[in-house]
Scaffold this motif. Structure first.
Motif, PDB file in Angstrom:
ATOM      1  N   ARG A  62       0.842  -1.199   0.000  1.00 56.41           N
ATOM      2  CA  ARG A  62       0.000   0.000   0.000  1.00 56.41           C
ATOM      3  C   ARG A  62       0.876   1.248   0.000  1.00 56.41           C
ATOM      4  O   ARG A  62       1.832   1.343   0.753  1.00 56.41           O
ATOM      5  CB  ARG A  62      -0.896   0.016   1.239  1.00 56.41           C
ATOM      6  N   ARG A  63       0.513   2.176  -0.871  1.00 56.14           N
ATOM      7  CA  ARG A  63       1.225   3.451  -0.863  1.00 56.14           C
ATOM      8  C   ARG A  63       0.221   4.548  -1.164  1.00 56.14           C
ATOM      9  O   ARG A  63      -0.909   4.275  -1.573  1.00 56.14           O
ATOM     10  CB  ARG A  63       2.342   3.430  -1.905  1.00 56.14           C
ATOM     11  N   LEU A  65      -0.511   7.929  -3.337  1.00 53.16           N
ATOM     12  CA  LEU A  65      -0.117   8.719  -4.504  1.00 53.16           C
ATOM     13  C   LEU A  65      -1.035   9.910  -4.606  1.00 53.16           C
ATOM     14  O   LEU A  65      -2.242   9.761  -4.777  1.00 53.16           O
ATOM     15  CB  LEU A  65      -0.276   7.886  -5.781  1.00 53.16           C
ATOM     16  N   ILE A  68      -4.106   9.842  -2.550  1.00 50.64           N
ATOM     17  CA  ILE A  68      -5.044   8.732  -2.728  1.00 50.64           C
ATOM     18  C   ILE A  68      -4.295   7.432  -2.491  1.00 50.64           C
ATOM     19  O   ILE A  68      -3.188   7.245  -2.986  1.00 50.64           O
ATOM     20  CB  ILE A  68      -5.621   8.748  -4.150  1.00 50.64           C
ATOM     21  N   GLY A  69      -4.905   6.540  -1.731  1.00 50.14           N
ATOM     22  CA  GLY A  69      -4.257   5.279  -1.438  1.00 50.14           C
ATOM     23  C   GLY A  69      -4.361   4.322  -2.603  1.00 50.14           C
ATOM     24  O   GLY A  69      -5.397   4.186  -3.242  1.00 50.14           O
ATOM     25  N   VAL A  70      -3.255   3.669  -2.907  1.00 49.99           N
ATOM     26  CA  VAL A  70      -3.215   2.702  -3.991  1.00 49.99           C
ATOM     27  C   VAL A  70      -2.639   1.418  -3.427  1.00 49.99           C
ATOM     28  O   VAL A  70      -1.629   1.445  -2.731  1.00 49.99           O
ATOM     29  CB  VAL A  70      -2.336   3.195  -5.154  1.00 49.99           C
ATOM     30  N   GLU A  71      -3.303   0.320  -3.706  1.00 53.22           N
ATOM     31  CA  GLU A  71      -2.776  -0.973  -3.263  1.00 53.22           C
ATOM     32  C   GLU A  71      -2.444  -1.807  -4.475  1.00 53.22           C
ATOM     33  O   GLU A  71      -3.192  -1.833  -5.446  1.00 53.22           O
ATOM     34  CB  GLU A  71      -3.808  -1.708  -2.397  1.00 53.22           C
TER      35      GLU A  71
END
Lengths: 110, 109
Positions: A62-63, A65, A68-71
């Protein structure tokens, strides 16, 4: 797991992968192709879950960007994954840390 | 998995902040996903929209998955021309329409 499946998979399982734990901050290099150019794209993130299944072992990273969280779920034995490097480890007392999805401040939750 | 009555976040500067899905274009199906064209209603008007990011994970040909924390849409007219002229946030790489990618500083994941 069935020993026959294990024998077939053993030819493709990578042995140079570090032992990844939940709560690791990892930097993963993925081989991507944009048109005719090929390059390695690096991305950092926290491992929030790991699913052990022999050659189909996956990790969820998970990070954030642009707020907004992107998995991303990666198959770590894939030939497209060139490198996995562990940058830091956070002490976690769970097997899956999905609660950090609701975290307003990540440092407090970890 | 966007369906009728789903509220999506509008990712461009066309005006509305949220839009509600009122139909899915193309062959009949119940759910729309990233890259699909849908019909949305926003601030009393009806537009078409392209689903830009989706909370349900999407599989890629190499076996990996991507999941984005919001359901986002980019408003377009019926002929495909975007309503706004700037796009914000993170888009999926299945959004391939050149009219949208040319709106500058688009981040695709």
């Amino acid at each position: 797991m069935n020993s026959q499946i294990r024998n077939i998979e053993s030819a493709y399982i990578k042995d140079n992968i570090p032992s990844i734990q939940i709560g690791d901050l990892i930097k993963i290099g993925v081989f991507i192709k944009e048109g005719n150019k090929e390059r390695i794209q690096y991305s950092e993130g926290i491992v929030i879950s790991k699913h052990n299944a022999g050659i189909n072992t996956t990790i969820t990273m998970r990070r954030t960007l642009q707020g907004i969280g992107v998995e991303r779920i990666y198959l770590i034995h894939s030939p497209k994954i060139t490198s996995i490097k562990i940058l830091k480890h956070f002490k976690i007392r769970r097997a899956k840390i999905f609660y950090i999805r609701n975290a307003k401040k990540l440092k407090e939750k970890i | 998995m966007i369906q009728i009555r789903t509220v999506l976040k509008v990712l461009d500067n066309s005006g509305p902040k949220t839009a509600r899905c009122i139909g899915i274009l193309g062959p009949p199906k119940k759910f729309a996903t990233v890259g699909d064209k849908i019909v949305v209603a926003a601030e009393g008007k009806v537009y078409h929209g392209i689903v830009a990011c989706c909370k349900v994970e999407k599989k890629r040909p190499d076996g990996s998955f991507v999941r984005i924390d919001q359901n986002g849409v980019i408003l377009v007219e019926s002929n495909g021309k975007p309503v706004g002229n700037r796009v914000f946030g993170v888009l999926s790489d299945r959004v391939k329409q050149p009219e949208i990618l040319s709106l500058g500083r688009v981040k695709t994941i």
